[in-house]
Write a protein that holds these residues in place. Structure first.
Motif, short mmCIF file in Angstrom:
data_model
loop_
_atom_site.label_atom_id
_atom_site.label_comp_id
_atom_site.label_asym_id
_atom_site.label_seq_id
_atom_site.Cartn_x
_atom_site.Cartn_y
_atom_site.Cartn_z
N SER A 1 35.49 0.67 -6.13
CA SER A 1 35.05 1.92 -5.50
C SER A 1 34.19 1.66 -4.27
O SER A 1 34.10 2.52 -3.39
CB SER A 1 34.29 2.77 -6.52
N VAL A 2 33.56 0.50 -4.20
CA VAL A 2 32.73 0.18 -3.04
C VAL A 2 33.54 0.12 -1.75
O VAL A 2 33.00 0.26 -0.66
CB VAL A 2 31.99 -1.16 -3.29
N ASP A 3 34.86 -0.08 -1.87
CA ASP A 3 35.72 -0.24 -0.70
C ASP A 3 36.38 1.06 -0.25
O ASP A 3 37.15 1.05 0.72
CB ASP A 3 36.82 -1.26 -1.01
N GLU A 4 36.12 2.15 -0.91
CA GLU A 4 36.83 3.40 -0.61
C GLU A 4 36.42 4.00 0.73
O GLU A 4 35.24 4.00 1.09
CB GLU A 4 36.57 4.41 -1.73
N PRO A 5 37.38 4.53 1.48
CA PRO A 5 37.04 5.20 2.75
C PRO A 5 36.20 6.44 2.50
O PRO A 5 36.26 7.05 1.42
CB PRO A 5 38.42 5.59 3.32
N ALA A 6 35.44 6.82 3.49
CA ALA A 6 34.63 8.05 3.38
C ALA A 6 35.54 9.24 3.10
O ALA A 6 36.61 9.38 3.69
CB ALA A 6 33.85 8.27 4.68
N GLY A 7 35.12 10.07 2.17
CA GLY A 7 35.90 11.24 1.80
C GLY A 7 36.99 10.97 0.78
O GLY A 7 37.71 11.89 0.38
N GLN A 8 37.12 9.71 0.34
CA GLN A 8 38.17 9.36 -0.62
C GLN A 8 37.59 8.65 -1.85
O GLN A 8 38.24 7.79 -2.44
CB GLN A 8 39.23 8.48 0.04
N THR A 9 36.37 9.02 -2.24
CA THR A 9 35.81 8.41 -3.44
C THR A 9 36.70 8.72 -4.63
O THR A 9 37.24 9.81 -4.75
CB THR A 9 34.38 8.91 -3.71
N ILE B 1 39.49 6.97 -5.23
CA ILE B 1 40.88 6.60 -4.98
C ILE B 1 41.22 5.24 -5.59
O ILE B 1 42.37 4.99 -5.96
CB ILE B 1 41.19 6.63 -3.47
N ALA B 2 40.24 4.34 -5.71
CA ALA B 2 40.52 3.05 -6.36
C ALA B 2 40.88 3.27 -7.82
O ALA B 2 41.85 2.70 -8.34
CB ALA B 2 39.30 2.13 -6.23
N HIS B 3 40.11 4.11 -8.50
CA HIS B 3 40.40 4.44 -9.89
C HIS B 3 41.71 5.20 -10.01
O HIS B 3 42.50 4.99 -10.94
CB HIS B 3 39.24 5.26 -10.45
N MET B 4 41.96 6.07 -9.05
CA MET B 4 43.21 6.84 -9.05
C MET B 4 44.41 5.92 -8.94
O MET B 4 45.41 6.10 -9.64
CB MET B 4 43.18 7.83 -7.88
N PHE B 5 44.32 4.91 -8.08
CA PHE B 5 45.46 4.01 -7.97
C PHE B 5 45.64 3.18 -9.22
O PHE B 5 46.78 2.84 -9.59
CB PHE B 5 45.35 3.09 -6.75
N GLU B 6 44.57 2.85 -9.90
CA GLU B 6 44.70 2.15 -11.18
C GLU B 6 45.58 2.96 -12.14
O GLU B 6 46.46 2.41 -12.81
CB GLU B 6 43.32 1.93 -11.80
N ARG C 1 46.02 13.29 -10.91
CA ARG C 1 44.76 13.63 -10.25
C ARG C 1 44.03 14.71 -11.05
O ARG C 1 42.80 14.65 -11.21
CB ARG C 1 45.04 14.13 -8.83
N ASP C 2 44.77 15.68 -11.59
CA ASP C 2 44.16 16.70 -12.43
C ASP C 2 43.55 16.09 -13.69
O ASP C 2 42.50 16.52 -14.17
CB ASP C 2 45.19 17.77 -12.82
N VAL C 3 44.23 15.08 -14.24
CA VAL C 3 43.71 14.38 -15.43
C VAL C 3 42.38 13.70 -15.10
O VAL C 3 41.42 13.77 -15.88
CB VAL C 3 44.74 13.35 -15.93
N VAL C 4 42.32 13.03 -13.95
CA VAL C 4 41.09 12.36 -13.54
C VAL C 4 39.97 13.37 -13.30
O VAL C 4 38.81 13.14 -13.67
CB VAL C 4 41.34 11.50 -12.29
N MET C 5 40.31 14.50 -12.71
CA MET C 5 39.30 15.53 -12.49
C MET C 5 38.76 16.05 -13.81
O MET C 5 37.55 16.31 -13.95
CB MET C 5 39.90 16.66 -11.65
N GLU C 6 39.62 16.21 -14.79
CA GLU C 6 39.16 16.66 -16.10
C GLU C 6 38.30 15.59 -16.76
O GLU C 6 37.30 15.90 -17.44
CB GLU C 6 40.36 17.00 -17.00
N GLU C 7 38.67 14.33 -16.55
CA GLU C 7 37.85 13.23 -17.06
C GLU C 7 36.45 13.29 -16.47
O GLU C 7 35.45 13.09 -17.16
CB GLU C 7 38.53 11.90 -16.68
N ASP D 1 40.90 16.65 -3.12
CA ASP D 1 41.58 16.57 -1.84
C ASP D 1 42.38 15.29 -1.64
O ASP D 1 42.98 15.08 -0.59
CB ASP D 1 40.54 16.70 -0.71
N LEU D 2 42.38 14.39 -2.63
CA LEU D 2 43.14 13.14 -2.50
C LEU D 2 44.63 13.42 -2.42
O LEU D 2 45.15 14.32 -3.09
CB LEU D 2 42.87 12.22 -3.69
N THR D 3 45.33 12.63 -1.61
CA THR D 3 46.76 12.84 -1.41
C THR D 3 47.54 11.55 -1.63
O THR D 3 46.98 10.44 -1.61
CB THR D 3 47.05 13.33 0.02
#
Length: 517
Positions: free
Chosen positions: A76-84, A86-91, A215-221, A261-263
């Protein structure tokens, strides 16, 4: 599937400590680090493919099982601004399959996914307008839902996991932390080619199917483990308060507004940047033949592109000039977190913090256990030597749970009193030797299993370029002196260097009295 995310969503102090103390263990062993290293020198082979992907192979034929750990040097330390997040999301996405696994018609599925993404980008732009057109949004949403249904029609859910599990895979798991992302499981020794085929496909031909559903699953998490959990909220406030510049201050799971807002487009760009061959390290431990592993690695993983090495984080957390505090008022068990800024795992005094953690809170003979838990002031007190990560300068953290009859501020002051005593009087030779003995015992325990070997060796090979660093770290602990501990404690445990986060019930929410060291 359990996703370990470096303390971001923990429900209790015990969970916090268990998730954070990766070096924990109670085994007793007196072998030196050099003795331990010699046991592996002749059994470990490393090689690097022409695309930069490095393998660490540990021959351990005691049982016909092999463990695999793929270490992606991105967290997560490497994530671009506004995309916190996304590392977990790609996992999560890495388990959705490939162009070969998880689909009944890849061409039509990809076409539907691309159409869905194009529509979503329009939805995103319309929502960002100062006065969005609600009718157009509704129309676009209907079109998006239709494209999503079309994509789902061509899916074969669970194909990736199902194939591995049918062939005997165990421990199929992954984690995202502030510093890294890992993928791990074990297979029967006669099935190792399956790993090479499926793992290389996972990063060569990924398909981000079900992205928005997941993404909805992660948001619920996030809602359940952070927003609806007092301990999760406290942890998030703690790191955000301690780090005002460095991305260690962002939650691994991500901020809700970013997650919403992740895409797919952003996830694909993230993958292209960080999942190139030269940013991956794979450790394999068990009943393997090195020559066979090398042949299979060339056959399957040499297909991965090399890419440009990602730049490390360059933001430096400025020196903290004064104490920072945050208090949450909740109907919950009081909990307190105290963090002191410290150097990274590469700093000269990294080993000293491990000794400090041991002396302060490791076991019933530790200082804070005897002075606070044994006396009934605290239900539990624990130190975390490096939080929330270790690649970059982080925190030496202390976690405390006051007993029912103890005011949280009184427990806080009692901890400061113990730290001041350590600074003024130092530690005993017995305390120092116990810390060194336990550090060796911890390493022995970690290396008892194939998976423990794979995880440790992959991480150190990736971060330092040499798996032997696992043993060199123990040598560093063995060289720590009592004077080192006193010097580092005096430099670290200052009021201006600390951040305090406290969870208090409403009836205890009166302003805290001014505290001095």
């Amino acid at each position: 599937m359990a996703f370990l995310t470096s303390l971001r969503v923990l429900r209790s102090l015990s969970t916090i400590v268990l998730a954070a103390l990766l070096w924990a263990g109670l085994a007793s062993h007196t072998a030196s680090s050099q003795d331990l290293l010699q046991q592996f020198e002749d059994r470990v082979t490393t090689f690097t493919l022409s695309n930069g992907l490095t393998f660490v192979v540990v021959e351990r034929p005691e049982a016909p099982v092999v463990s695999f750990h793929t270490y992606a040097d991105v967290g997560s330390v490497d994530e671009p601004a506004g995309q916190t997040g996304i590392a977990h999301m790609f996992e999560h996405m890495a388990f959705k399959g490939t162009t070969q696994l998880g689909t009944t018609n890849i061409d039509e599925e990809i076409a539907a996914i691309n159409e869905k993404e194009a529509i979503y980008q329009q939805i995103r732009r319309e929502r960002a307008r100062s006065n969005p057109d609600e009718e157009r949004l509704a129309s676009l949403q209907n079109a998006f839902d239709e494209a999503q249904e079309q994509a789902h029609e061509h899916m074969d859910p669970g194909a990736y996991d199902g194939l591995l599990e049918r062939e005997g895979a165990t421990g199929l798991n992954a984690f995202t932390s502030a510093d890294a992302t890992g993928y791990l499981y074990s297979l029967p020794a006669n099935k190792i080619e399956l790993f090479f085929a499926t793992e290389s496909e996972r990063f060569l031909y990924p398909v981000l199917r079900e992205f928005y559903t997941e993404r909805d699953v992660v948001m619920e998490e996030r809602r359940q483990r952070t927003e609806s959990n007092p301990t999760g909220r406290l942890l998030e406030e703690f790191v955000a308060t301690a780090f005002k510049a460095h991305p260690y201050g962002n939650p691994v799971i991500g901020h809700m507004s970013d997650l919403q807002d992740l895409t797919i487009t952003e996830a694909e760009a993230f993958f292209e940047k960080y999942y190139q061959a030269n940013n991956l390290t794979i450790a394999i431990a068990g009943d393997v033949d090195v020559d066979e592993v090398r042949t299979l690695a060339e056959q399957y993983f040499s297909r991965l592109p090399e890419g440009e090495p990602p730049m490390p984080v360059t933001t430096v957390e400025p020196e903290q000039l004064g104490e920072r505090r945050v208090t949450l008022i909740e109907q919950s068990q009081p909990i307190m977190l105290i963090g002191y800024h410290r150097g990274s795992m590469f700093s000269d005094d990294a080993a000293v913090y491990r000794v400090l953690q041991d002396v302060l809170t490791r076991g019933r003979t530790s200082r804070l256990y005897q002075s606070l838990v044994d006396t009934g002031e605290a239900l539990q007190v624990q130190a975390i030597p490096s939080f929330p990560g270790s690649k970059y300068p982080s925190l030496f953290a202390l976690v405390g749970v006051p007993s029912q009859d103890t005011n949280p501020e009184d427990l806080e002051q009692a901890i400061y009193d113990e730290l001041e005593q350590l600074i003024s009087e130092g530690i005993s030779d017995d305390e120092l030797q116990r810390a060194k003995t336990r550090a060796r015992a911890d390493l022995v325990q970690q290396l008892e299993s194939n998976m423990g070997l794979a995880r440790q060796f992959a991480q150190m090979q990736a971060l330092t370029g040499d798996w032997r660093t696992v043993f060199q770290d123990i040598e560093a602990v063995e060289s720590v002196t009592a004077a080192d501990v006193q010097r580092v404690a005096e430099r670290t445990f200052t009021r201006s260097n600390r951040t305090v986060a406290m969870l208090k019930p409403a009836e205890e929410a009166s302003p805290a009295a001014e505290r001095t060291e």
